[in-house]
Each structure stands twice: as structure tokens, then as C-alpha cells.
Design a protein around this motif. Structure first.
Motif, PDB file in Angstrom:
ATOM      1  N   GLY A   1       0.839  -1.183   0.000  1.00  0.00           N
ATOM      2  CA  GLY A   1       0.000   0.000   0.000  1.00  0.00           C
ATOM      3  C   GLY A   1       0.877   1.236   0.000  1.00  0.00           C
ATOM      4  O   GLY A   1       1.954   1.238  -0.597  1.00  0.00           O
ATOM      5  N   SER A   2       0.431   2.238   0.717  1.00  0.00           N
ATOM      6  CA  SER A   2       1.084   3.544   0.603  1.00  0.00           C
ATOM      7  C   SER A   2       2.484   3.587   1.205  1.00  0.00           C
ATOM      8  O   SER A   2       3.267   4.469   0.893  1.00  0.00           O
ATOM      9  CB  SER A   2       0.200   4.620   1.239  1.00  0.00           C
ATOM     10  OG  SER A   2      -0.145   4.242   2.542  1.00  0.00           O
ATOM     11  N   GLN A   3       2.817   2.606   2.074  1.00  0.00           N
ATOM     12  CA  GLN A   3       4.190   2.582   2.614  1.00  0.00           C
ATOM     13  C   GLN A   3       5.090   1.687   1.771  1.00  0.00           C
ATOM     14  O   GLN A   3       6.245   1.446   2.121  1.00  0.00           O
ATOM     15  CB  GLN A   3       4.204   2.055   4.056  1.00  0.00           C
ATOM     16  CG  GLN A   3       3.490   2.934   5.060  1.00  0.00           C
ATOM     17  CD  GLN A   3       1.994   2.672   5.071  1.00  0.00           C
ATOM     18  OE1 GLN A   3       1.534   1.657   4.538  1.00  0.00           O
ATOM     19  NE2 GLN A   3       1.239   3.591   5.629  1.00  0.00           N
TER      20      GLN A   3
ATOM     21  N   GLU B   1       6.276  -1.952   7.340  1.00  0.00           N
ATOM     22  CA  GLU B   1       5.232  -2.780   7.923  1.00  0.00           C
ATOM     23  C   GLU B   1       5.798  -3.984   8.668  1.00  0.00           C
ATOM     24  O   GLU B   1       6.726  -4.646   8.205  1.00  0.00           O
ATOM     25  CB  GLU B   1       4.291  -3.255   6.813  1.00  0.00           C
ATOM     26  CG  GLU B   1       2.972  -3.730   7.364  1.00  0.00           C
ATOM     27  CD  GLU B   1       1.971  -3.955   6.243  1.00  0.00           C
ATOM     28  OE1 GLU B   1       1.274  -4.961   6.313  1.00  0.00           O
ATOM     29  OE2 GLU B   1       1.929  -3.150   5.319  1.00  0.00           O
TER      30      GLU B   1
ATOM     31  N   GLY C   1      -1.323  -1.176   7.235  1.00  0.00           N
ATOM     32  CA  GLY C   1      -1.463  -2.442   6.531  1.00  0.00           C
ATOM     33  C   GLY C   1      -2.726  -3.198   6.861  1.00  0.00           C
ATOM     34  O   GLY C   1      -2.845  -4.384   6.540  1.00  0.00           O
TER      35      GLY C   1
HETATM   36 MG   LIG Z   1       0.068   0.382   4.148  1.00  0.00          MG
END
Ligand SMILES: [Mg+2]
Ligand SMILES: Nc1ncnc2c1ncn2[C@@H]1O[C@H](COP(=O)(O)OP(=O)(O)OP(=O)(O)O)[C@@H](O)[C@H]1O
Length: 112
Positions: free
Chosen positions: A37-39, A44, A87
């Protein structure tokens, strides 16, 4: 009918399945996937360790339901899969044109 595609944390699968069954979901597809995702997966934590690569294991759910059940399904996944950590996942809703139960030939809502 709507198709709900959700990516969730694997350890949440059983709890989410149980909650969805309770609100009337009668079938789903489950696939083990990897994603980010965005990271981009970098920060995570998975099983106690920071994941070294960009992809983090997730479970993908695909659930086809009547229009009326779509919103309750999204809400149930959202509240059940939530841990308040990054997450936790994502949910997408798509339109479905046709459904057929192979054994009986029933179609659409009757086939679900
Ligand atoms: Mg994420
Ligand atoms: N835009 C997207 N398209 C398709 N799948 C996505 C998308 N964003 C996330 N996913 C899937 O959802 C999983 C979980 O995403 P995740 O919860 O990390 O999203 P996020 O936007 O980074 O939110 P958070 O900041 O809470 O981590 C990913 O591993 C991936 O499988």
C-alpha cells in the motif's frame, strides 16, 4: 449485485469469515496474495519483524452479494479487520453483471 474485493491481514481471516457469515454472506473466494500500500511495505511489521521486501503477505477476499448486502459487508470487513496499525487493508466495490449457479442454472441473486 456487487463484487467486494478486500485485502486483509491473514490472521484476521477467520474472524472476518465468521462475521460475514453472521450477516448472511453464503460464499466467498479466498486467495493468499502479496501486496503493498502507501508505505510500499517498507515499514510494515509482519510476524514480529519488519518485512525486508516491498511485498507483504495478505489475504484477498472476493465476495459477490446482492446490492442490499454490499454496504453491510464493507462495514463488517472494515470493523472486523481493523487493528489500527498500518497495513490493515483495503476494500473495493465493483458492479457485477451476471451470476450463475452451475448445478441448478439459477441466475443472479438466486444464484448467490
Ligand atoms: Mg500500508
Ligand atoms: N491502490 C491499491 N490497489 C490495489 N490493491 C491495493 C491498493 N492499495 C492497497 N492494496 C492492497 O491492500 C493491501 C493493504 O494495503 P494497506 O492497508 O497497507 O494500504 P495503505 O493505503 O498503505 O493503508 P495504511 O496506511 O493503513 O497501511 C496491500 O498489501 C495491497 O495488497
Amino acid at each position: 449485485m456487487k463484487l467486494i474485493i478486500a485485502a486483509i491481514k491473514p490472521f484476521k481471516l477467520e474472524e472476518v469469515r465468521e462475521a460475514l457469515t453472521t450477516i448472511g454472506v453464503r460464499g466467498m473466494m479466498v486467495t493468499e496474495i502479496k501486496g503493498f500500500g502507501s508505505q510500499s511495505g517498507h515499514t510494515e511489521i509482519y510476524r514480529g519483524a519488519e518485512y525486508a521486501v516491498n511485498f507483504v503477505p495478505k489475504v484477498r477476499l472476493e465476495i459477490v452479494v446482492s446490492d442490499a448486502l454490499a454496504e453491510p459487508v464493507v462495514e463488517t470487513i472494515r470493523t472486523t479487520a481493523k487493528t489500527d496499525k498500518i497495513g490493515d487493508g483495503k476494500i473495493f466495490v465493483l458492479d457485477v453483471e451476471n451470476a450463475v449457479r452451475v448445478r441448478t442454472g439459477e441466475i443472479n441473486d438466486d444464484a448467490l
